[in-house]
Design an enzyme around this catalytic site. Structure first.
Site, PDB file in Angstrom:
ATOM      1  N   ARG A 140      43.253  79.362  47.358  1.00  0.00           N
ATOM      2  CA  ARG A 140      43.083  77.949  47.115  1.00  0.00           C
ATOM      3  C   ARG A 140      41.921  77.245  47.689  1.00  0.00           C
ATOM      4  O   ARG A 140      41.592  77.670  48.782  1.00  0.00           O
ATOM      5  CB  ARG A 140      44.548  77.604  47.370  1.00  0.00           C
ATOM      6  CG  ARG A 140      45.615  77.851  46.744  1.00  0.00           C
ATOM      7  CD  ARG A 140      46.936  77.234  47.019  1.00  0.00           C
ATOM      8  NE  ARG A 140      48.003  77.569  46.041  1.00  0.00           N
ATOM      9  CZ  ARG A 140      48.372  77.198  45.120  1.00  0.00           C
ATOM     10  NH1 ARG A 140      47.475  76.449  44.405  1.00  0.00           N
ATOM     11  NH2 ARG A 140      49.176  77.891  44.246  1.00  0.00           N
TER      12      ARG A 140
ATOM     13  N   GLY B 171      40.983  71.420  40.074  1.00  0.00           N
ATOM     14  CA  GLY B 171      40.233  71.208  41.184  1.00  0.00           C
ATOM     15  C   GLY B 171      38.996  72.314  41.170  1.00  0.00           C
ATOM     16  O   GLY B 171      38.021  72.175  41.665  1.00  0.00           O
ATOM     17  N   THR B 172      39.311  73.445  40.730  1.00  0.00           N
ATOM     18  CA  THR B 172      38.427  74.525  40.313  1.00  0.00           C
ATOM     19  C   THR B 172      37.273  74.043  39.592  1.00  0.00           C
ATOM     20  O   THR B 172      36.218  74.340  39.752  1.00  0.00           O
ATOM     21  CB  THR B 172      39.003  76.017  39.701  1.00  0.00           C
ATOM     22  OG1 THR B 172      40.210  76.280  40.523  1.00  0.00           O
ATOM     23  CG2 THR B 172      38.221  76.984  39.676  1.00  0.00           C
TER      24      THR B 172
ATOM     25  N   ASP C 227      51.236  75.314  33.383  1.00  0.00           N
ATOM     26  CA  ASP C 227      52.043  74.116  33.083  1.00  0.00           C
ATOM     27  C   ASP C 227      51.558  73.247  31.761  1.00  0.00           C
ATOM     28  O   ASP C 227      52.261  72.590  31.292  1.00  0.00           O
ATOM     29  CB  ASP C 227      51.881  72.800  34.052  1.00  0.00           C
ATOM     30  CG  ASP C 227      52.579  73.285  35.595  1.00  0.00           C
ATOM     31  OD1 ASP C 227      53.028  74.336  35.678  1.00  0.00           O
ATOM     32  OD2 ASP C 227      52.380  72.399  36.504  1.00  0.00           O
TER      33      ASP C 227
ATOM     34  N   GLY D 242      55.883  73.001  36.681  1.00  0.00           N
ATOM     35  CA  GLY D 242      55.761  71.713  35.788  1.00  0.00           C
ATOM     36  C   GLY D 242      55.399  70.690  36.932  1.00  0.00           C
ATOM     37  O   GLY D 242      56.326  69.755  37.055  1.00  0.00           O
ATOM     38  N   ARG D 243      54.374  70.303  37.359  1.00  0.00           N
ATOM     39  CA  ARG D 243      54.017  69.520  38.457  1.00  0.00           C
ATOM     40  C   ARG D 243      54.039  68.046  37.780  1.00  0.00           C
ATOM     41  O   ARG D 243      54.716  67.214  38.130  1.00  0.00           O
ATOM     42  CB  ARG D 243      52.789  69.626  39.456  1.00  0.00           C
ATOM     43  CG  ARG D 243      52.774  71.017  39.907  1.00  0.00           C
ATOM     44  CD  ARG D 243      51.491  71.108  40.609  1.00  0.00           C
ATOM     45  NE  ARG D 243      51.083  70.213  41.624  1.00  0.00           N
ATOM     46  CZ  ARG D 243      51.436  70.051  42.897  1.00  0.00           C
ATOM     47  NH1 ARG D 243      52.256  71.218  43.277  1.00  0.00           N
ATOM     48  NH2 ARG D 243      51.245  69.022  43.451  1.00  0.00           N
TER      49      ARG D 243
ATOM     50  N   ILE E 296      57.559  84.858  37.187  1.00  0.00           N
ATOM     51  CA  ILE E 296      57.018  84.433  36.248  1.00  0.00           C
ATOM     52  C   ILE E 296      55.379  84.258  36.335  1.00  0.00           C
ATOM     53  O   ILE E 296      54.689  84.959  35.484  1.00  0.00           O
ATOM     54  CB  ILE E 296      57.218  82.890  35.621  1.00  0.00           C
ATOM     55  CG1 ILE E 296      58.800  82.819  35.354  1.00  0.00           C
ATOM     56  CG2 ILE E 296      56.517  82.137  34.670  1.00  0.00           C
ATOM     57  CD1 ILE E 296      59.272  81.662  35.042  1.00  0.00           C
TER      58      ILE E 296
END
Lengths: 449, 449, 449, 449
Positions: free
Chosen positions: D157, D184-185, D213, D257-258, D366
């Site tokens: 990250r 971000g990437t 998501d 699911g943010r 998952i």
């Protein structure tokens, strides 16, 4: 309870039994069919000769018993001097790669055996005429092969000349050979070991019986069998769906089982969608009273659809053409699935009743599967026991299972007794209960006769 | 080969064994740990008392043996008069619906028993204070329930007052009761049967042991266990994927197993992605020489990632708080997974080595699964045997499996001996071989001690 | 970014392109094949006429566009007066039960329509001569049917007399009919609606196109298609395993696809085990230069095994006998799988090269599956849109999908344009890249021609 | 029908709509919420600017449109001179290995690019301070990696210094870089490309958006998303089984699911076992009228059990502690699952109603899965398009999907618009219909506001 004694295993009953069971006649027949294995017998708590001696005076020489599989404190072969070979023969069976992987892992990590050769394409790989180059097997090579079905070594059917193979092995310095395959393969392995001993260069030849049909008596449950009936369940479900979706829909599923109907019986029992299960061990009349066609008519009248599971060796008296033998010397079978499809179609045409027949043969989709987790564990353990047996100098034997424990079985004994569904046994009784099909008589082919 | 004799089972060897095995010291320890089950023992071919008599002079009264399960020709209960009850207790286990289904199918179709009541929510359903109404169970109701996990009857934990339950059953005329549950449930069923006999109204109380952990000695392989480790394999694979995808990634999977590590051992063996398997039967030092932390450090240095499978009952000496007991009276366990996660995190923080730990607890995703085909067959057969036992008037017993065959086991014996992984057995040896983890000593909790 | 403007969608490039692509010749051919859909075109951000009007002067009458599916604020039918019917026709396809379930749920819970009849066995169920009684459908009846494959209503092939069906529907007061089926079924539904209007008793007839082959242009991705290629992957894996395990092993898998090779293309792309994919849209020479047999020879020389995936409609010019038509009026196809098996066997026999061919036809094992979660969602949504359309008085239309959104498509348009794999499209290019097979020419049967 | 014209797409209706829909009020609200996308709008048949020109006078400069993805006849880079790099960043997502594999296959086989380096552990791999050595990627290396979940490159990250990374890439001669990761990437990739251009050594930086998501607007359906909700279905089923098996059993499943509840919505819709679905886009009152607790009480009274699916970003106003941000700069979320578990437990305790709550968080099970066949195909195609884009010299863009077709999206646009569930859309309407849960208002977090 620190020590089990006889009285601990006495079961409480409420009193004497006065009423006839609905199947008491059948139970009488069953006792006659296989005398001495009746329900009034009791089963031993101990299965080791030494434990039992406490209670019984044993004629040890005469009591039949198995050598127990497992690692020995003393080895026959000096690990550094071992050159091992592995060969896989015959049709595919889930778990072959697991066995290969297990052999390499245990030989390498446990015994520091580093020279392990995988012969290609069955016994062809031991005959230089075919020109196959062996694979050098290391933990790195076999690490992930159990995720795939099939065998990384490849396979072929049929024997090769024993002397040619022994010479080939000796040229390469192989002193330990693992043969993974069916009856024919194990007979070939036996001949090979005997020839090597004759020639003064003994080889430890250890067999791992491969039979997707689960038909080897001293193996109890062969590797790949659970995977096979687990996958077969999907085919039965699909046939059931097709059958239900048409008026008078009939689904026929042909499953593996040349001489033994275990896959058909277990798969049918697991999913409970089958109405008829036909296996080699049980005869079935085609027409007339108590026959399959009569029962099918009634079923369609009552429920509008039907599912038939048929083992490939069932009903051979109706359909075995003079089909000769295959390369491995097995008698070719007639196809009872196609036979039934035609017979049923014609029967209902003659009755002027429209039906829809769907025929499913999932054979290759089953044989090529990777092993289920249960079979993966079984394969790893079989391989470990085979490695232990080889290192202790055993030969002309296979790894078997008896009463739930792993044992050494002389190859001669292993190939001489077939395991079949007992037509009067509880497994088959459960199938009859689950399907509601007629009770038919044992077939001629049933070895228990 | 028509009749197996002792000599048929002699295995060929190439000669005397002169070399020490790499694990000969460990094999000596093993022999001392469980004397009398050594590899030089032999295993009996026959497991029926009557068959063995041919070879041995038996003191039948003293030889421990089991009554064989199966249908009897004579029944104690007149089928028409039977009113049957079924109850499921305790935590979920794959196959509960299969057992319920099998009981109803066999009672109904085989014995024409039509009054079958399903009591709701465990023993609560036998206590009128809770006001649960039983389900009337018919083949139509249970036809497809085996496709779903869980139990259509519902479940609850903990006992109810025995007298209250017996009165409730008598009021409803129940004379046959099937109790599906664990140790506590079977003890409750035993008390219930004894109380009913005391009160002069005997009930056939037949247990079907439910233990996802596979920890009942006389059951050998409990229903739901194969499904459990089959699903557990997915959790291990996921943890392995997470671990490999991070530098110094560590995956910890907590699996079921309060006293017995079978699920952890089988799942780890099936998939071969685990580097450490921790079970209640085997002790492990936390820090210092030969410890888990030391081994973990080495593993990360060598391979950059690691996977740890831990049974919920492992390492209790480190993590069992004084957590009291649950409603069923089981000692609450500390969570060795979270304990290890914290310990490992702190350890590598103190070494200034960045790691990533992912913790997976798949418990409910395993318990709620439908049974695999193998477990479905097992459940149907257990149910059939339970029905047969009940009809013949047996009581205070459970259906067990011994040496691969179904037997009647007195409840008292069944609940008194736990099945555990033998820390010197071949299964555990295979786990050590597959993981490469240190050989640790048996734990205090190991009943074989 | 609150509002997307044209410049936001400009892509940055490093400079002019000066080098020829390795497939530049093929790209030229592709542009000629389907002019106007070139890579220099741009794709609209907006797909709604009203949104686009901001930027363009539209001749609304001439711009082809679809009515958007969805619930309307005003209804044509008074919910209380609605009597709905559902019929499923033709071969099985995963998701049929999901659609039935969705229709009942939305009609019942959203619109309070309680009279819903499920006609049995396709259009036969609308012809009283067959004597099928409709099922009364309620949420309770359909609650769990999506867990099973097939259709609870049953199905049949072929049309029935339109007037007979309309009279039958009127007698029962049906004013809303949902027809789930393929081209033939939708044509029948269209005739039915037209006849009803003629007779002054209009019925809302809404179609839900069922095509496992995914060959309806205005549906984009039909229900059941994903499930189909997901299951087909298993067959390809099995064939691959068989092929690799024999020397010069060849696996042939026949998949669904009468006119469109989507299942073959997607399944092959998903698993990457296929070396040749043959579809109806692409021609392939049998022998000689650039032919399948030549390519197969090279493949065996290089890799010892090969896997061929063939759609059932491929290679018809070689194998379509004058086989007539089935009950639904579809031309019967020759079997290109068996044809290839024979052709290949003879070819290598003539070359004296021993091969092993395994042929797998998983058709029924695919058609009878329950839907994957994706297809379950799709089915529920199609059903909801169909219910909304019917309540608003639409008729003679099907629910389609266009540019990823659900739309209303006149039945006449839906049945007139077939969706096929573009032999110069990116999907097919990916298949060629993944398999390494020769680039062949578009077939005559390819509708894009 | 050779050419579709406007009149071909007119749908037949039976007459004017006079009755109010049961949800007409809600439909009015919906029109107000997102004006201009009403059901009376029509959807364009054509989506290419050039095709539409026939019907409309276009202001091409102003009409927002996308560049279409695909191979170009002319390349910017000379294939021989290309040195490509691949990096995977952030949390795991099914399909990462499929994308890596696809990139290598297409670059190698289509463009003869042989120098492809896989940077290890995300952007860390571009910072020499970490000392990670890149993997040399060849078809042989990536051949079978799609069978495993995760990424063979590893991930991490957070960002690294842009200049350091550009220098590192230049030192190694990399002129084409593929960045697989989330927002971000992609922002990091954009900065990297800009810096490289600044430094006069341009690099083609092509992003493949990774979002389990499914929350990137211009991607429509992201890779891994279908696999995610397919696996999530199992967790919901397990929770449902647990809930049903206890009296007043409540199962809570927390899903990914943010900011967008697609996984929760699709999984719930697929299996239809959930009674409440809570997503970030929709607000829900905790207590009082129309609240989750009130609805839960009613549900338990009516049905004795309940299942709640909650996306991890739902209900943040209740549970987001001031948790700071993670290494990638994402706001840490409160855990709405544990929050609800506690809230519900306390609520029913205060009502003196015994309940059993089981909480399932399947996240890692998952994320670590291999891709489903559908996602495998999607990944291969995304990779192929990314390779084509890079070879043509595009940079600072990602591969997106719009209206079902693959397009080039400038990175700046891609990261600026989030895709969310429209709280007035048909998807969410279906969820409400399938669960029967209250209709709640859009949340503040809902970007459509």
């Amino acid at each position: 309870m620190s020590h089990i004694q006889a009285e601990h295993l006495k079961v409480q009953t409420l009193g004497p039994c006065k009423f006839d069971s609905p199947i008491s006649d059948w139970l009488v027949k069953r006792a006659a069919f296989k005398p001495g294995i009746g329900v009034h017998d009791r089963m031993l708590y101990h299965d080791h000769l030494s434990s039992l001696t406490e209670y019984a005076v044993m004629d040890h020489e005469r009591v039949p018993s198995f050598e127990i599989a497992g690692p020995r404190a003393k080895l026959f072969w000096k690990p550094k001097k071992v050159k091992a070979g592995i060969v896989t023969c015959g049709g595919l069976c889930p778990g072959l790669n697991d066995v290969i992987r297990g052999l390499v892992m245990v030989l390498h990590h446990r015994y520091n055996v580093t020279n392990i050769q995988g012969f290609r394409y069955g016994y062809e790989g031991l005959n230089p005429a075919f020109g196959h180059t062996p694979l050098q097997l290391t933990p790195q090579v076999v690490k992930d092969i159990h995720h795939d079905g099939g065998t990384i070594l490849g396979s072929s059917r049929g024997p090769q000349d024993t002397e040619v193979m022994v010479n080939y092995l000796m040229d390469r310095g192989i002193n330990v050979l693992f043969a993974i395959g069916g009856d024919g393969t194990q007979r070939g392995a036996l001949a090979l070991s005997q020839k090597a001993r004759e020639m003064g260069k003994p080889i430890s030849v250890i067999g791992i019986p491969k039979t997707i049909d689960n038909d080897v008596r001293f193996v109890e449950q062969s590797f790949g069998f659970q995977t096979a009936f687990t996958k077969a369940v999907e085919a039965i479900k699909a046939a059931h769906t097709e059958a239900r979706s048409a008026q008078n829909g009939i689904g026929i599923i042909k499953l593996m089982g040349r001489h033994s109907g275990f896959i058909a019986a277990y798969a049918a029992l697991a999913v409970n969608d089958a109405n008829f299960v036909l296996i080699p061990e049980v005869d079935f009349p085609l027409e007339g009273e108590n026959s399959i066609l009569e029962a099918l008519e009634k079923r369609l009248q009552r429920r509008d659809h039907a599912v038939i599971v048929v083992a490939e060796g069932a009903g051979q008296k109706y359909c075995s053409a003079s089909a000769g033998t295959d390369k491995s010397g097995n008698q070719r079978l007639g196809d009872p699935g196609l036979f039934l499809k035609e017979k049923i179609t014609n029967h209902f045409k003659s009755l002027n009743k429209p039906i829809t027949v769907k025929y499913i043969d999932p054979s290759y989709m089953i044989r090529g599967c990777p092993a289920t987790p249960h079979d993966s564990v079984l394969c790893f353990r079989l391989a470990a026991y085979a490695a232990h047996a080889a290192m202790s100098g055993r030969t002309e034997m296979v790894i078997g299972k008896w009463h739930g424990k792993f044992v050494h079985v002389p190859t001669q004994a292993a190939v001489s007794i077939r395991q079949q569904v007992n037509p009067f046994g509880d497994l088959w009784l459960s199938v009859i209960e689950a399907t509601g099909q007629p009770r038919w008589e044992p077939a001629e082919d049933c070895a228990l006769h």
